[in-house]
Design a protein around this motif. Structure first.
Motif, PDB file in Angstrom:
ATOM      1  N   MET A  94     -23.993  12.476  14.869  1.00  0.00           N
ATOM      2  CA  MET A  94     -23.863  12.147  16.410  1.00  0.00           C
ATOM      3  C   MET A  94     -24.355  13.397  17.208  1.00  0.00           C
ATOM      4  N   LYS A  95     -23.896  14.524  17.177  1.00  0.00           N
ATOM      5  CA  LYS A  95     -24.198  15.601  17.696  1.00  0.00           C
ATOM      6  C   LYS A  95     -25.756  16.009  17.718  1.00  0.00           C
ATOM      7  N   ARG A  96     -26.287  15.807  16.623  1.00  0.00           N
ATOM      8  CA  ARG A  96     -27.753  15.855  16.382  1.00  0.00           C
ATOM      9  C   ARG A  96     -28.523  15.035  17.142  1.00  0.00           C
ATOM     10  N   ILE A  97     -28.058  13.753  17.222  1.00  0.00           N
ATOM     11  CA  ILE A  97     -28.934  12.607  17.864  1.00  0.00           C
ATOM     12  C   ILE A  97     -28.864  12.986  19.398  1.00  0.00           C
ATOM     13  N   SER A  98     -27.734  13.255  19.813  1.00  0.00           N
ATOM     14  CA  SER A  98     -27.466  13.515  21.391  1.00  0.00           C
ATOM     15  C   SER A  98     -28.528  14.755  21.482  1.00  0.00           C
ATOM     16  N   LEU A  99     -28.487  15.767  20.888  1.00  0.00           N
ATOM     17  CA  LEU A  99     -29.337  16.743  21.220  1.00  0.00           C
ATOM     18  C   LEU A  99     -30.752  16.559  21.137  1.00  0.00           C
ATOM     19  N   PHE A 100     -31.272  15.438  20.217  1.00  0.00           N
ATOM     20  CA  PHE A 100     -32.596  15.033  20.246  1.00  0.00           C
ATOM     21  C   PHE A 100     -32.741  14.239  21.509  1.00  0.00           C
ATOM     22  N   ILE A 101     -32.045  13.497  21.871  1.00  0.00           N
ATOM     23  CA  ILE A 101     -32.274  12.687  23.213  1.00  0.00           C
ATOM     24  C   ILE A 101     -32.044  13.686  24.349  1.00  0.00           C
ATOM     25  N   VAL A 102     -31.454  14.579  24.676  1.00  0.00           N
ATOM     26  CA  VAL A 102     -31.504  15.712  25.528  1.00  0.00           C
ATOM     27  C   VAL A 102     -32.758  16.495  25.660  1.00  0.00           C
TER      28      VAL A 102
END
Length: 112
Positions: free
Chosen positions: A1-9
């Motif tokens: 989940m942390k990786r997906i949010s980093l990708f979005i940001v």
């Protein structure tokens, strides 16, 4: 989940920077930017592999340079779906995709 949010940001920041650097790229609001980021991510996951598969011969003949055209197609498609955003011209979409790739690479090397 942390990786997906980093990708979005990172993609949102990169798209914002591209819109500030190129006059032919317009993103109207923060809502449009977030929507564009999510749509662009979904297109990269679902549509881009299909386009890449069907363009393998062209990518092979151009020694991989056709991948910039594929990125431009996906970016132009994302901009055409999201209201409040605009990118003028296909060549500008290719240039924006190249710039977006460079900025994403820098951000991923810094934050990852």
């Amino acid at each position: 989940m942390k990786r997906i949010s980093l990708f979005i940001v990172i993609n949102a920041l990169s798209l914002y920077i591209v819109s500030r650097l190129m006059h032919s790229v317009y993103i109207g609001s923060l809502t449009s930017l977030i929507t564009l980021t999510l749509i662009f991510g979904c297109l990269n996951v679902f549509i881009k592999p299909l386009i890449q598969f069907f363009s393998i011969p062209m990518t092979f003949l151009t020694l991989g340079l056709f991948s910039f055209v594929i990125n431009g197609i996906v970016l132009k498609l994302a901009f055409s779906i999201v209201p409040g955003t605009h990118i003028s011209g296909f060549l500008n979409a290719i240039l924006a995709a190249i710039l977006l790739s460079i900025i994403n690479t820098i951000f991923y090397n810094v934050f990852d």
